[in-house]
Each structure stands twice: as C-alpha cells, then as structure tokens.
Design a protein around this motif. Structure first.
Motif, short mmCIF file in Angstrom:
data_model
loop_
_atom_site.label_atom_id
_atom_site.label_comp_id
_atom_site.label_asym_id
_atom_site.label_seq_id
_atom_site.Cartn_x
_atom_site.Cartn_y
_atom_site.Cartn_z
N LEU A 523 41.34 34.41 65.84
CA LEU A 523 41.95 33.19 66.36
C LEU A 523 42.23 33.33 67.86
N ILE A 524 41.81 32.32 68.61
CA ILE A 524 42.12 32.23 70.04
C ILE A 524 42.97 30.99 70.26
N SER A 525 44.16 31.17 70.80
CA SER A 525 45.05 30.05 71.10
C SER A 525 45.16 29.89 72.60
N ILE A 526 45.05 28.64 73.07
CA ILE A 526 45.10 28.35 74.50
C ILE A 526 46.18 27.31 74.75
N TYR A 527 47.11 27.63 75.64
CA TYR A 527 48.17 26.69 76.01
C TYR A 527 48.00 26.39 77.50
N TYR A 528 47.69 25.13 77.82
CA TYR A 528 47.46 24.81 79.22
C TYR A 528 48.72 24.27 79.88
N ARG A 541 38.10 24.66 76.64
CA ARG A 541 38.09 24.99 75.21
C ARG A 541 36.67 25.00 74.67
N MET A 542 35.87 24.02 75.06
CA MET A 542 34.49 23.94 74.58
C MET A 542 33.68 25.13 75.05
N GLN A 543 33.90 25.56 76.28
CA GLN A 543 33.19 26.73 76.79
C GLN A 543 33.57 27.99 75.99
N ILE A 544 34.84 28.11 75.68
CA ILE A 544 35.29 29.27 74.91
C ILE A 544 34.72 29.23 73.50
N ALA A 545 34.64 28.03 72.91
CA ALA A 545 34.08 27.88 71.56
C ALA A 545 32.61 28.31 71.54
N GLU A 546 31.88 28.01 72.61
CA GLU A 546 30.48 28.43 72.69
C GLU A 546 30.36 29.95 72.85
N MET A 547 31.31 30.54 73.57
CA MET A 547 31.26 31.99 73.81
C MET A 547 31.63 32.77 72.55
N TYR A 548 32.54 32.21 71.74
CA TYR A 548 33.05 32.94 70.56
C TYR A 548 32.98 32.04 69.32
N PRO A 549 31.77 31.75 68.85
CA PRO A 549 31.61 30.83 67.71
C PRO A 549 32.22 31.36 66.41
N GLU A 550 32.47 32.65 66.33
CA GLU A 550 33.03 33.25 65.11
C GLU A 550 34.54 33.09 65.04
N CYS A 551 35.17 32.62 66.12
CA CYS A 551 36.63 32.49 66.17
C CYS A 551 37.07 31.03 66.06
N ASP A 552 38.24 30.84 65.49
CA ASP A 552 38.88 29.53 65.53
C ASP A 552 39.54 29.38 66.89
N ILE A 553 39.37 28.22 67.51
CA ILE A 553 39.93 27.97 68.84
C ILE A 553 40.96 26.86 68.74
N GLN A 560 53.77 24.60 80.79
CA GLN A 560 54.48 25.67 81.51
C GLN A 560 54.13 25.63 83.00
N PRO A 561 55.13 25.92 83.86
CA PRO A 561 54.86 25.99 85.29
C PRO A 561 54.22 27.32 85.66
N ILE A 562 53.61 27.38 86.82
CA ILE A 562 53.07 28.60 87.44
C ILE A 562 51.84 29.17 86.72
N TYR A 563 51.85 29.19 85.39
CA TYR A 563 50.73 29.77 84.65
C TYR A 563 49.81 28.65 84.15
N TYR A 564 48.59 28.61 84.71
CA TYR A 564 47.65 27.54 84.35
C TYR A 564 47.28 27.62 82.87
N TYR A 565 46.98 28.82 82.42
CA TYR A 565 46.66 29.03 81.01
C TYR A 565 47.45 30.22 80.48
N VAL A 566 47.99 30.06 79.29
CA VAL A 566 48.52 31.18 78.52
C VAL A 566 47.64 31.27 77.27
N MET A 567 47.01 32.42 77.06
CA MET A 567 46.05 32.56 75.95
C MET A 567 46.46 33.74 75.07
N SER A 568 46.16 33.61 73.80
CA SER A 568 46.42 34.72 72.88
C SER A 568 45.23 34.93 71.97
N VAL A 569 45.08 36.17 71.54
CA VAL A 569 44.01 36.55 70.61
C VAL A 569 44.64 37.27 69.44
#
Length: 570
Positions: A523-528, A541-553, A560-569
C-alpha cells in the motif's frame, strides 16, 4: 571587593536576562538547524519554554524569596516546554532549582551542586541521551563548576566567566561528537541556546542594563498551538445545557503541606461544588481545573495551600450562546436563550474506556483523524510544537479513563511523555509516532475489545511497518551525506535522513518513494499539501500507479503546510 554570593533578587534578574538573551538570539539559533528544512525551530522551542517561566518570575516582583523564584522557574518551564530542546531545558531548570530552592543565598559550592543536579535530571528525561547536544554542554558546565568549587574559587565573576568560557569550548567540540554537525559546519543549536541563557545571565550579574518586558505580549506556554475540537464535538457542546457555568483553572504554588490526604480532601471539596475536575500535583505546584458555579469557593480553598498563578475563568454559558450564534445565524441565536431554558439538564456523559489525542497540521489530515475516531486534535507539528501544557489541556477535554496520544513528530514525543508523568486522574499512554502516516496506522489498528496494554503492543508493532517520506524545499545551502543541497532545491526526507534532492518536485517525490519501496510493499498512501493543486496531485497518483501496478495507491488531501507531499509505504 569580589562578590562571593548572590541573593534571590539577583537570581531573578539573572534568569530574566538569560531568557531575554535567548529570545533575542532565537532566529539565529533556528538557522543552526543541520537540515535545511523551512521549520528549524530549536531556538523558538527553547525561547517559548523559558518565556513561560520568565513570565511567572517577572510577575513575582523584586521582593520574592529564593523558594518562590525556584517554583516559578521550575513550574513555568515544565508546563511551557516545547520540543525536545525545550523539554530538556525545562529539566535542566527543574534539577537546578530543586537543589537551590531551600537556600537563602547562593555560593559557588551551591551553584556547583545545582548544576550537577540539573545534568542528572536532564539525562534521566531522555531515553537515549546523545552526546554532542545540549546535554553535553550542560555536563561541561557542571564539570567546570565542580572543578572551580573544589579548587576553592570564591569570586563569583571569575566563576561565571570560567563556566561560560568552558561551555563555549564544549559547544565548539560538538561537531567532533556528531559527524552530521561537522559536515554541516555548525555547532549544536540546543547547546548554543543554553550558552546564550548563561551569557545573558552573566551580563545581568555584571550590571549591564537590560530591558526586561514579560507582560501580555511575551509568548507564554500556550503559544499559538490551540487545541482544536472537531465540528461535531463543538456542535454537541453548544447544544448541551451547561450545569456548571464557569470553567476555572489555576496553579497553586505550594507553601503548605499537600500530601495524599490533603489532595484527597481538596478533590472531594471540588467535587462538592462542581465537576470536570483535574488536580495534578507535581512537587511544589498543583494544576487545578474545575467546572463550578462559584469559582470563588474553589479559589478560597486553594489559597489554604499556597499562592495562585495562571488563573483563568471562562463563562461557559456565554460561550454556549456564542457558539449557537455562529452555527445557526443571528435569528437562531436570538431565540437560543428561550430554547436553552426549556431544555432539561442532561446528566454528565459517563467516562468511556478509551480516547485518542493526535497532533496534526492541515485541515485534511485533521478530518482524517476525526473520521477515524480521534477525540481531540492539537494543532501543531513541525512548524509549531505543542507544549506540555497544551497536551495537558487536551487531556482535560477527553472524557476517557485511558487516553492514547499520538505525537506524530519526533520532536513532540518528549513533551507528550512529560505530560503523561503529570497526568494523575487518567492513564495517558504515549504511542511514539514520528509521522502522520504512523499516527493514522496506529488509530486504524486500535481494537476497542482489547485491553490498553494489548492495543499499545499492537500499535507499536504496526507503526514499525510504516515507511514515511516527505517532500519539502531547502532554505539554505547544505551538504549532508552525499547530498549537495542548494537553497530552493526540493528535498525528499525519509525516516532516517534525506533520500532525494532535485529541482523538480514530482521527480524528487518519485525518487523519494523509490527509495522507500520494499519487496513486500502493498500500500502506498499519498497526502498532498496546501500548496499542491488537486489536478497535479491526481496526475502524480497516476504516475505512481503506473510505476507500481502491484500496489494499492491511495491519494488524499492533507492540507499540510511546508510539505508538498507526505507519503507512506506499508
């Protein structure tokens, strides 16, 4: 003729001058942050911690005795402590004042013993003490003070000059103890802050005129990290009839015995005149919170045990009407008093078994935590660490026997632990989440049917399976590891350091994620964040889905301020 001792008046003046000097240097200290992220906050955290104490010392006036000054320094810094550096500073003050509070005047041997107690207390507060930090500088001060005392030094001016000179030397050696400091070409920011406190205090001792202003404009323990309730809980409160009209809070600065029997008697009295009672005793101070229809009764009884400070009385019935006005409009507000008068009094809600408090930044993240059942959100995080007092205030608001707190930032964990030590009426369990995704994972894995210990074990295990990456920008040039960073570059920061650097945000985000991925990733979670357009986030998100088709996105708005993306795996 040399000065061989100082009295309470001089101690007060020196402490206030030290606080002022730190405040004047806070931005410079912030810039000593090794990582070039736009949230270097060591100077801010230490300043807000010491200012919380300085306001209490200043309020005592010129004629306060040693014990009163020590109480103000210890209790004020303890409640106002923010961030790791602030908590450690508060523990240094706490240990030092424990040793000197019973003295009438302070001599060099007493100072030496006070510094030794300060270091002992501060080291105990940190689970894994690291050398090359404020702790090392404090230890250097204590060692030098002990040497001078044993050598028979009696002149206070030479004593203070000697320990400050040695503190600066130890500070200069911190890069040799922490390679990351040496590579960045800076000394430890917390250690620098402590040196500035000592230097300011010494200037006051030497007679330098210093403008001391610690009135309403000074930043206290509350700062600007106000605890924020969910819209649903605010609406429920506004619709409920108020049984006890005044929310009354104060601190008792003890000068009479307040043992177990006195504490039970005092709580019993508070229960006879109100509800929502919190009474937390810590050494020589007692934090009191009660809802009552006669605040004067609570205040009069408290005065039996000592002087009062930090008094606050809020008219909850008036706030009730204001909330109705805000939620329902002018017409509804005008009819609210009639409607409220006809509502039968509701019995207090029974205390539930479990509750949650989370620290969060961003309206989207806040909504996510609330949807998962978190009772109370403390607004804060990287750019503004909540204080121990902010956390204790949140604990007061959650009607549960056991409360799990999610700091969601490594720099807030110590303040949360300190709040747990000061919480007596409820059990406060700190789940040491260092990132927002870890906090979300912890809540998701909570099972109401399990015990507190079982849930704690499960949550601790699960947050260990979460890898986090955050994309922000550099505020100054730096070389960290093998990364040559220029001001304005985008950076991807992982759990253990900087993972990627570049001039294009999306590319840095993808490189960061690539270094987070493991063979078992599912699982890849993305918070923008607030500075990212929804369409750009969806494209990412679509680019990440193409890069990792085996993962749920999963893509969610964090805000959130200052941080453009917070991501978790996971």
């Amino acid at each position: 003729m040399s000065v061989q001792q100082i009295d309470a008046k001089m101690l007060s003046k020196m402490f206030l001058a030290g606080a002022k000097n730190l405040e004047n240097k806070k931005e410079w200290i912030n810039e000593l942050n090794v990582f070039p992220v736009p949230d270097g906050d060591t100077g801010t955290n230490m300043t807000m911690t010491i200012m919380s104490a300085a306001k209490e010392v200043f309020a005592l006036g010129d004629n306060a005795d040693m014990e009163s000054i020590c109480k103000a320094i210890s209790s004020g810094s303890l409640r106002g402590a923010r961030g790791n550096s602030g908590v450690i500073l508060s523990q240094i003050f706490r240990g030092f004042t424990k040793r000197i509070k019973s003295e009438t005047v302070l001599t060099i041997p007493v100072f030496a013993e006070g510094f030794e107690k300060a270091v002992e207390t501060a080291y105990k507060a940190v689970m894994k003490p690291k050398e090359g930090t404020i702790l090392t500088v404090a230890k250097g001060v204590a060692d030098k003070a002990k040497d001078l005392a044993e050598d028979g030094e009696q002149d206070m001016e030479r004593f203070f000059a000697g320990i400050i000179e040695h503190a600066r030397y130890v500070l200069s050696q911190t890069p040799e103890m922490l390679p990351v400091l040496k590579q960045a070409g800076v000394v430890d920011s917390g250690g620098q802050g402590l040196v500035e406190v000592l230097a300011g205090a010494f200037e006051a001792f030497l007679g330098k005129e210093i403008t001391l202003d610690f009135g309403e404009n000074a930043k206290g323990s509350a700062g600007k990290t106000a605890a924020v309730k969910s819209d649903a809980s605010m609406k429920a409160q506004a619709e409920a009839e108020i049984k006890f009209g005044y929310c009354t809070e104060f601190i008792i600065m003890l000068d009479k015995e307040f043992g177990a029997k006195q504490e039970l008697d005092f709580k019993a009295y508070l229960e006879s005149i109100g509800d929502s009672i919190v009474c937390v005793a810590d050494d020589d101070v007692v934090k009191v919170h009660v809802h009552t229809n006669d605040p004067g009764l609570a205040i009069q009884r408290a005065l039996k045990y000592g002087a009062l400070s930090n008094m606050k009385i809020d008219n909850m019935r008036l706030e009730h009407q204001e909330k109705l006005f805000k939620m329902s409009g002018k017409g509804a507000a005008e009819s609210a008093p009639v409607k409220a008068a006809s509502v039968e009094e509701k019995a207090p809600e029974p205390q539930k078994e479990f509750g949650f408090i989370a620290v969060s930044a961003g309206d989207g993240i806040k909504e996510i935590f609330e949807s998962l059942g978190v009772d109370y959100i403390i607004e804060g995080g990287q750019t503004m660490n909540p204080s121990t007092a902010d956390i204790l205030d949140a604990v007061d608001k959650v009607n549960a026997k056991t409360i799990f707190i999610l700091p969601n930032n490594k720099n807030i964990i110590l303040a949360a632990n300190q709040a747990a030590e000061l919480t007596a009426e409820k059990s406060l369990l700190v789940i040491p989440t260092k990132t927002i995704p870890q906090g979300i994972t912890a809540v998701i894995n909570f099972v109401p049917e399990l015990s507190a210990d079982e849930n704690e074990e499960t949550m601790l295990s699960e947050i260990g399976n979460v890898s986090t990456g955050q994309v922000t920008y550099a505020v100054h040039d730096a070389v960290i590891g093998d990364k040559d960073i220029k001001k304005g570059d985008y950076m991807g920061i992982g759990d253990n350091g900087i993972l990627a650097v570049g001039v294009e945000m999306s590319g840095v985000a993808k490189d960061t994620l690539a270094r987070m991925m493991g063979e078992d990733a599912e699982l890849i979670s993305i918070y923008y964040g607030s500075d990212v357009k929804p369409e750009d986030a969806e494209d990412f998100r679509m680019q990440i889905a193409e890069m990792y088709p085996e993962c749920d996105i999963e893509l969610q708005y964090g805000g959130q301020p200052i941080y453009y993306y917070v991501m978790s795996v996971e």
